[in-house]
Design a protein around this motif. Structure first.
Motif, short mmCIF file in Angstrom:
data_model
loop_
_atom_site.label_atom_id
_atom_site.label_comp_id
_atom_site.label_asym_id
_atom_site.label_seq_id
_atom_site.Cartn_x
_atom_site.Cartn_y
_atom_site.Cartn_z
N THR A 23 44.34 47.20 -57.34
CA THR A 23 43.05 46.56 -57.08
C THR A 23 43.30 45.05 -57.04
N MET A 24 42.50 44.35 -56.26
CA MET A 24 42.64 42.89 -56.21
C MET A 24 41.26 42.25 -56.39
N ASP A 25 41.20 41.30 -57.29
CA ASP A 25 39.95 40.61 -57.61
C ASP A 25 39.69 39.58 -56.52
N LEU A 26 38.87 39.95 -55.53
CA LEU A 26 38.64 39.09 -54.38
C LEU A 26 37.97 37.78 -54.78
N GLU A 27 37.05 37.83 -55.72
CA GLU A 27 36.35 36.62 -56.15
C GLU A 27 37.31 35.62 -56.80
N GLN A 28 38.21 36.15 -57.63
CA GLN A 28 39.16 35.27 -58.31
C GLN A 28 40.10 34.61 -57.30
N ILE A 29 40.54 35.39 -56.31
CA ILE A 29 41.43 34.84 -55.28
C ILE A 29 40.72 33.76 -54.48
N GLU A 30 39.48 34.03 -54.10
CA GLU A 30 38.72 33.05 -53.33
C GLU A 30 38.39 31.82 -54.17
N HIS A 31 38.19 32.02 -55.49
CA HIS A 31 37.94 30.91 -56.40
C HIS A 31 39.10 29.91 -56.39
N HIS A 32 40.31 30.45 -56.24
CA HIS A 32 41.51 29.60 -56.17
C HIS A 32 41.79 29.14 -54.74
N GLN A 33 40.82 29.36 -53.84
CA GLN A 33 40.91 28.92 -52.45
C GLN A 33 42.12 29.53 -51.73
N LYS A 34 42.33 30.81 -51.99
CA LYS A 34 43.40 31.54 -51.31
C LYS A 34 42.79 32.56 -50.36
N ASP A 35 43.52 32.86 -49.30
CA ASP A 35 43.11 33.84 -48.30
C ASP A 35 43.35 35.25 -48.84
N THR A 36 42.35 36.14 -48.76
CA THR A 36 42.47 37.49 -49.32
C THR A 36 43.09 38.51 -48.35
N THR A 37 43.41 38.09 -47.15
CA THR A 37 43.93 39.02 -46.13
C THR A 37 45.15 39.78 -46.64
N ILE A 38 45.15 41.10 -46.42
CA ILE A 38 46.28 41.96 -46.80
C ILE A 38 47.12 42.24 -45.56
N MET A 39 48.41 41.92 -45.61
CA MET A 39 49.33 42.20 -44.51
C MET A 39 50.12 43.48 -44.79
N VAL A 40 50.25 44.31 -43.76
CA VAL A 40 51.06 45.53 -43.84
C VAL A 40 52.06 45.48 -42.70
N VAL A 41 53.36 45.37 -43.03
CA VAL A 41 54.37 45.26 -41.97
C VAL A 41 55.54 46.20 -42.24
N VAL A 42 56.11 46.70 -41.15
CA VAL A 42 57.35 47.48 -41.22
C VAL A 42 58.49 46.48 -41.10
N THR A 43 59.34 46.41 -42.12
CA THR A 43 60.39 45.39 -42.14
C THR A 43 61.67 45.82 -41.44
N ASN A 44 61.86 47.12 -41.25
CA ASN A 44 63.04 47.59 -40.50
C ASN A 44 62.58 48.15 -39.15
N MET A 45 62.18 47.26 -38.27
CA MET A 45 61.61 47.65 -36.99
C MET A 45 62.62 48.31 -36.05
N ASP A 46 63.91 48.25 -36.40
CA ASP A 46 64.91 48.94 -35.58
C ASP A 46 64.71 50.45 -35.61
N SER A 54 51.46 32.08 -56.28
CA SER A 54 51.20 31.03 -57.27
C SER A 54 50.18 31.46 -58.31
N LEU A 55 49.46 32.56 -58.07
CA LEU A 55 48.44 33.03 -59.03
C LEU A 55 49.05 33.86 -60.14
N GLU A 56 50.36 34.10 -60.06
CA GLU A 56 51.12 34.75 -61.14
C GLU A 56 50.59 36.13 -61.51
N GLY A 57 50.04 36.86 -60.52
CA GLY A 57 49.63 38.24 -60.74
C GLY A 57 48.28 38.45 -61.37
N LYS A 58 47.56 37.38 -61.73
CA LYS A 58 46.30 37.52 -62.47
C LYS A 58 45.22 38.28 -61.72
#
Length: 618
Positions: free
Chosen positions: A568-591, A544-548
């Motif tokens: 790079t990600m602006d942690l302050e700006q993300i937190e200002h919009h009350q969003k969680d800054t956690t970065i997820m790293v997942v393997v999507t083809n687990m087979d 919802s932050l449209e990439g800003k």
């Protein structure tokens, strides 16, 4: 299948599309559920493809398509009840439209308009085919009352096709269906039709000076689509300028009057000329070289079905029937279906399980009957050399029948049961074309399958490999099942880890190639050398932050390693919009994964190795 089981399947689909809130719009065509998705990174394609009733999944032109088959209507009804009418049977939102190319928008419109009315067209076309066969075999006289009644059943749809088009297009363009049908009715009113057949006047004149060109709109599709498109804007404009108390009576009055005049004077004639132009281009291609025309159409047809672009051929074929009384494209569509059936059947020898063999046989039979989605999405997208074989068979057979001028005189489903429609001068060539399509596709697919088996044996000898998995950012390690995003925490998208970042630098967690970047910059996909597909999702609900807050330092196609900074990600700006800054790293083809590493500590530096991913070559 019981309704309760279908309801579970639909709910399963919704869950793995990221939930109801991630679905912006949903509709369906003859065999597919179609979706507009807010955040593509939340889609778990693997889980959806694992549903036995799902024949395939593809994301094409900003549109997710889930292939169900001819029973799609019953699933759609359940989907509607779960999503609500505001998210179904509607055209793309304004914001979505702005992101689409004109070609994409055109294809969405064509598929949306023709999808719902294909059953009526196909049913009427099949009756036309049977009539042609009965008459050619001298089973029934073409002057008998039986033929007259059957012809009424078959020809009614095509004579009054603008009515069907108008009703369907009104849903796509979000305007009143009955006003749209009224426009179609006025364009086919006997005064206009009789004048066109008599040919004694070129135009009517309204108020003595507004010319209304005379055309026969029966069976034409392009003019009415454009007319309803214009009507949708006229109706909204009229509705906006009129006081609320006058709208009930005067909105339809002025909409019909203004929209109708525009349709008569501008849109209708342009649509007629455009339709004739498309037909002329196809005719020129056949005049230039029937064989070249067959190769071109036969080659693109299987891929067109796969991508949903095959709907573009429907208005051209219908225009040919209206202008010439026959069409040469539909026989090629027939050949393509037969080639797809042949190539699919050849994959039987490559299948290793009884269930897989059963799927191949049923998909092949379905293709012979005119429904190719199960074969394409369930079999040939998996065995890609089989798809190439189908394309070769389709091109060869289409070139052959085109060289001998094989044509059809009415719209009909491209099924083995449509053969009676070809009885006559071209019957033997149609039969030979089918044999060429099936045999060529089958034999080429067998050859490719053998070559692929040898390659598979070589790859299997190489055994498993390891991939380095590194910390995507400096911060605190978080097990993936503990993040505040249910889609990731449930591992429905894939397995991996998360990091709560303390610095703004984002590094690639694996070595490989960037294969996609979400438009709002918050999600990046990387494919490793061993074929793992890794998703980096920066923040929770940050679409919802449209990439800003995000600055990308790499692009699609770039080669990266675990030391490459990709964003790079602006942690302050993300937190200002009350969003969680956690970065997820997942393997999507687990087979492709045999084991993921376990973190040995809580805090990591960006690029620091977490462990090895044990992969298998499949």
């Amino acid at each position: 299948m019981s309704e309760s089981n279908k309801e579970k399947i639909v709910q399963h689909i919704i869950d793995h599309l990221g939930g109801k809130q991630n679905i912006d719009n949903a509709w369906h065509c003859m065999t597919r559920l179609r979706f507009e998705i807010n955040d593509d990174s939340l889609i778990n394609t693997k889980e959806i493809q694992g549903i036995p009733e799902v024949m395939g999944v593809q994301n094409q032109n900003n549109q997710l398509q889930i292939i169900i088959g001819t029973d799609v209507e019953s699933y759609y009804e359940i989907l509607t009840s779960k999503l609500g009418s505001e998210k179904t049977e509607s055209s793309p939102s304004k914001d979505k439209k702005e992101k689409k190319s004109l070609v994409t928008m055109f294809m969405d419109i064509v598929s949306g308009v023709f999808g719902p009315i294909v059953p009526a067209i196909a049913g009427a076309g099949m009756i036309k085919g049977l009539i042609a066969g009965f008459v050619a075999l001298n089973w029934i006289s073409d002057e008998s009352q039986t033929i007259q009644v059957l012809d009424m059943l078959a020809s009614g749809v095509f004579t009054f096709l603008p009515f069907f088009i108008a009703a369907s297009a009104a849903k796509i363009f979000k305007t009143n269906q009955y006003l749209a049908i009224a426009i179609a009715a006025s364009m086919q009113y006997p005064t206009m039709t009789d004048a066109a057949e008599a040919g004694n006047i070129d135009a009517f004149h309204v108020f003595g000076f507004i010319p209304i060109p005379v055309f026969n709109y029966a069976g034409n599709v392009i003019p009415i689509i454009f007319a309803v498109f214009v009507l949708s804007y006229v109706q909204r404009w009229v509705d906006n300028i009129l006081p609320k108390a006058f709208r009930t009576v005067f909105t339809p009055t002025f909409s019909l009057f203004i929209g109708g005049l525009i349709a008569f004077t501008i849109i209708g004639p342009i649509g007629i000329y455009l339709g004739e132009g498309l037909a002329d281009v196809i005719a020129w291609l056949f005049e230039f070289s029937p064989i070249v025309a067959g190769i071109v159409v036969g080659t693109i047809r299987p891929v067109a079905i796969l991508t949903g672009l095959h709907h573009a051929m429907t208005p051209i074929a219908l225009q040919n029937f209206a202008d010439q009384g026959y069409d040469m494209l539909m026989p090629m569509m027939f050949m393509a279906n037969m080639a797809i059936a042949g190539a699919t059947l050849a994959m039987y020898r490559k299948a290793k399980s009884a269930n897989e063999k059963s799927v191949i046989v049923s998909s092949s039979i379905s293709a012979f009957l005119g429904i190719t989605e199960p074969a394409l999405f369930g079999v040939l997208t998996k065995y890609k050399r089989g798809l190439l074989a189908a394309t070769i068979g389709s091109a060869l057979a289409s070139a052959f029948i085109s060289a001998f001028g094989v044509r059809i005189y009415g719209y009909i489903l491209s099924s083995i049961f449509s053969l009676p429609a070809y009885i006559g001068d071209y019957f033997i060539f149609a039969i030979l074309g089918i044999l060429i399509a099936v045999a060529a596709a089958y034999l080429v697919a067998l050859f490719f399958a053998r070559a692929n088996n040898q390659l598979d044996e070589t790859e299997n000898n190489n055994g498993s490999t390891n991939e380095d998995l590194a910390a995507v950012a400096t911060g605190i390690y978080v097990p993936i099942d503990q993040v505040e995003d249910k889609a990731f925490a449930s591992k429905s998208i894939g397995d991996g880890y998360a990091i709560k970042p303390e610095k703004q630098e984002v590094l690639s967690p694996v070595s490989g190639e960037i294969i996609n970047i979400f438009p709002t910059k918050h999600a990046i996909g990387i494919k490793t050398n061993s074929g793992l597909e890794v998703l980096i999702h920066m923040g929770i609900d940050t679409v919802s932050l449209e990439g800003k807050p995000f600055n990308l330092l790499a692009d699609v196609g770039d080669t990266v390693n675990v030391k490459t900074q990709i964003a790079t990600m602006d942690l302050e700006q993300i937190e200002h919009h009350q969003k969680d800054t956690t970065i997820m790293v997942v393997v999507t083809n687990m087979d492709r994964v045999e084991a993921l590493p376990v973190a040995k500590k809580q805090a990591y530096q960006a690029g620091e190795k977490i462990g090895d991913i044990l992969t298998s070559r499949k």
